[in-house]
Design a protein around this motif. Structure first.
Motif, PDB file in Angstrom:
ATOM      1  N   ARG A  30       0.767  -1.304  -0.026  1.00 23.95           N
ATOM      2  CA  ARG A  30       0.131  -0.082  -0.036  1.00 23.95           C
ATOM      3  C   ARG A  30       0.825   1.290  -0.305  1.00 23.95           C
ATOM      4  O   ARG A  30       0.497   2.172  -0.937  1.00 23.95           O
ATOM      5  CB  ARG A  30      -0.946  -0.153   1.178  1.00 23.95           C
ATOM      6  CG  ARG A  30      -1.919   1.196   1.123  1.00 23.95           C
ATOM      7  CD  ARG A  30      -2.957   1.267   2.456  1.00 23.95           C
ATOM      8  NE  ARG A  30      -1.857   1.479   3.695  1.00 23.95           N
ATOM      9  CZ  ARG A  30      -1.606   2.524   3.894  1.00 23.95           C
ATOM     10  NH1 ARG A  30      -1.714   3.797   3.344  1.00 23.95           N
ATOM     11  NH2 ARG A  30      -0.690   2.827   4.966  1.00 23.95           N
ATOM     12  N   LYS A  31       2.013   1.259   0.925  1.00 24.09           N
ATOM     13  CA  LYS A  31       2.831   2.377   1.034  1.00 24.09           C
ATOM     14  C   LYS A  31       3.613   2.685  -0.559  1.00 24.09           C
ATOM     15  O   LYS A  31       3.747   3.658  -0.866  1.00 24.09           O
ATOM     16  CB  LYS A  31       3.871   2.328   2.104  1.00 24.09           C
ATOM     17  CG  LYS A  31       3.133   2.622   3.360  1.00 24.09           C
ATOM     18  CD  LYS A  31       4.155   2.221   4.607  1.00 24.09           C
ATOM     19  CE  LYS A  31       3.704   2.461   5.719  1.00 24.09           C
ATOM     20  NZ  LYS A  31       4.426   2.384   6.841  1.00 24.09           N
ATOM     21  N   ALA A  32       3.936   1.321  -1.058  1.00 18.16           N
ATOM     22  CA  ALA A  32       4.782   1.456  -2.329  1.00 18.16           C
ATOM     23  C   ALA A  32       3.711   2.374  -3.553  1.00 18.16           C
ATOM     24  O   ALA A  32       3.977   3.162  -4.119  1.00 18.16           O
ATOM     25  CB  ALA A  32       5.343   0.176  -2.700  1.00 18.16           C
ATOM     26  N   ASP A  33       2.575   1.789  -3.446  1.00 19.84           N
ATOM     27  CA  ASP A  33       1.416   2.358  -4.411  1.00 19.84           C
ATOM     28  C   ASP A  33       1.200   3.684  -4.075  1.00 19.84           C
ATOM     29  O   ASP A  33       1.262   4.530  -5.210  1.00 19.84           O
ATOM     30  CB  ASP A  33       0.101   1.580  -4.154  1.00 19.84           C
ATOM     31  CG  ASP A  33       0.159   0.282  -4.779  1.00 19.84           C
ATOM     32  OD1 ASP A  33       1.120  -0.281  -5.508  1.00 19.84           O
ATOM     33  OD2 ASP A  33      -0.602  -0.615  -4.369  1.00 19.84           O
ATOM     34  N   GLU A  34       1.195   4.153  -2.897  1.00 17.69           N
ATOM     35  CA  GLU A  34       0.914   5.731  -2.711  1.00 17.69           C
ATOM     36  C   GLU A  34       1.987   6.465  -3.125  1.00 17.69           C
ATOM     37  O   GLU A  34       1.928   7.548  -3.868  1.00 17.69           O
ATOM     38  CB  GLU A  34       0.677   5.624  -1.018  1.00 17.69           C
ATOM     39  CG  GLU A  34      -0.595   5.443  -0.445  1.00 17.69           C
ATOM     40  CD  GLU A  34      -0.495   5.694   0.914  1.00 17.69           C
ATOM     41  OE1 GLU A  34       0.178   6.157   1.618  1.00 17.69           O
ATOM     42  OE2 GLU A  34      -1.576   5.226   1.534  1.00 17.69           O
ATOM     43  N   TYR A  35       3.375   5.966  -2.766  1.00 10.36           N
ATOM     44  CA  TYR A  35       4.643   6.507  -3.132  1.00 10.36           C
ATOM     45  C   TYR A  35       4.606   6.806  -4.775  1.00 10.36           C
ATOM     46  O   TYR A  35       4.946   7.849  -5.190  1.00 10.36           O
ATOM     47  CB  TYR A  35       5.904   5.843  -2.801  1.00 10.36           C
ATOM     48  CG  TYR A  35       7.001   6.449  -3.476  1.00 10.36           C
ATOM     49  CD1 TYR A  35       7.735   7.475  -2.862  1.00 10.36           C
ATOM     50  CD2 TYR A  35       7.772   5.940  -4.603  1.00 10.36           C
ATOM     51  CE1 TYR A  35       8.937   7.908  -3.165  1.00 10.36           C
ATOM     52  CE2 TYR A  35       8.789   6.336  -4.943  1.00 10.36           C
ATOM     53  CZ  TYR A  35       9.166   7.444  -4.293  1.00 10.36           C
ATOM     54  OH  TYR A  35      10.832   7.887  -4.910  1.00 10.36           O
TER      55      TYR A  35
END
Length: 56
Positions: A30-35
């Motif tokens: 999820r964090k990678a997608d947001e980034y």
């Protein structure tokens, strides 16, 4: 214990460990997608510049 039983036991332990890790892995994804969403314009620009430099 036969090799098949040992394999089954090991596989069960691996699956159990993966299940325990799943929330952490989901959070990382999820964090990678947001980034990438947040930085997409910059990353696209960088990629275009890199491709231009390679083609020279």
């Amino acid at each position: 214990m036969t090799p098949q039983e040992l394999m089954a036991k090991t596989e069960k332990q691996i699956m159990k460990n993966l299940e325990q890790q799943k929330p952490k892995l989901d959070e990382l994804v999820r964090k990678a997608d947001e980034y990438f969403e947040k930085n997409k314009p910059y990353l696209d620009k960088q990629m275009k510049n890199t491709i231009k430099n390679i083609q020279k």
